[in-house]
Scaffold this motif. Sequence first.
Motif, PDB file in Angstrom:
ATOM      1  N   PRO A   1      51.471 -50.183  -9.921  1.00 34.84           N
ATOM      2  CA  PRO A   1      50.760 -51.654 -10.160  1.00 34.84           C
ATOM      3  C   PRO A   1      50.783 -51.888  -9.328  1.00 34.84           C
ATOM      4  O   PRO A   1      50.785 -51.475  -8.508  1.00 34.84           O
ATOM      5  CB  PRO A   1      52.338 -52.194 -11.161  1.00 34.84           C
TER       6      PRO A   1
ATOM      7  N   CYS B   1      52.812 -57.801  -8.647  1.00 37.19           N
ATOM      8  CA  CYS B   1      52.914 -57.145  -9.677  1.00 37.19           C
ATOM      9  C   CYS B   1      54.759 -57.792 -10.538  1.00 37.19           C
ATOM     10  O   CYS B   1      55.577 -57.156  -9.624  1.00 37.19           O
ATOM     11  CB  CYS B   1      53.871 -56.038 -10.601  1.00 37.19           C
TER      12      CYS B   1
ATOM     13  N   THR C   1      55.333 -52.759 -16.674  1.00 33.82           N
ATOM     14  CA  THR C   1      54.021 -52.363 -16.786  1.00 33.82           C
ATOM     15  C   THR C   1      53.384 -51.306 -16.777  1.00 33.82           C
ATOM     16  O   THR C   1      52.083 -51.244 -17.774  1.00 33.82           O
ATOM     17  CB  THR C   1      53.346 -53.366 -15.521  1.00 33.82           C
TER      18      THR C   1
ATOM     19  N   GLU D   1      53.856 -49.785 -20.229  1.00 36.87           N
ATOM     20  CA  GLU D   1      52.540 -50.409 -21.048  1.00 36.87           C
ATOM     21  C   GLU D   1      51.240 -49.969 -20.941  1.00 36.87           C
ATOM     22  O   GLU D   1      50.654 -49.507 -21.880  1.00 36.87           O
ATOM     23  CB  GLU D   1      52.168 -51.671 -20.999  1.00 36.87           C
TER      24      GLU D   1
ATOM     25  N   LEU E   1      46.843 -55.819 -17.934  1.00 45.29           N
ATOM     26  CA  LEU E   1      48.085 -55.129 -17.061  1.00 45.29           C
ATOM     27  C   LEU E   1      46.646 -55.103 -15.548  1.00 45.29           C
ATOM     28  O   LEU E   1      45.393 -54.935 -15.894  1.00 45.29           O
ATOM     29  CB  LEU E   1      47.527 -53.727 -17.571  1.00 45.29           C
TER      30      LEU E   1
END
Length: 157
Positions: free
Chosen positions: A66, A70, A76, A79, A129
């Motif tokens: 990330p 973040c 994150t 996902e 994202l």
Amino acid sequence: LAIVHRIVESHHGTIQAESAEGQGTTIRFTLPVATSRFLLEEACRSAEEAAETEQQAQYALIVVAPADTCTQPSATLQEAARVLRHDTHQGDSFVQVDERTLAIVAVTDRPGAQAMVRRLQQVIARTALDVQMVFALAPHDGKNAEQLLAAARRRLT
């Protein structure tokens, strides 16, 4: 029992049998705890074996991380794994190494890894994202999971 023996050993466990006449047989086995590091090592070991079978002798460890801003890195990455699984091969392994590192292990060479990262970056670009991706190639960048992970992390911006 022979089948159980093969299964336990294939999972890097141990098995023992004790038998006493008139009292029966006791079978004991142990299996290692499936930590994220263990799973990553197993994914790399499997990729190395598959690469040798395909006479390719290379595999890539792609790191997805990330962005520094973040606030929920683990969510994150979960996902990202869900989204990216649809655009990878069935044999590719996904391992969340820690809160800030998702590893994808794939049997491929350098051009294949570069193409895979470009394709996965395009998939991520269609989402909200904010992650970055880099890769390390075995055996060029390292001979085991730890060396490959370190090499890939050094490439993160």
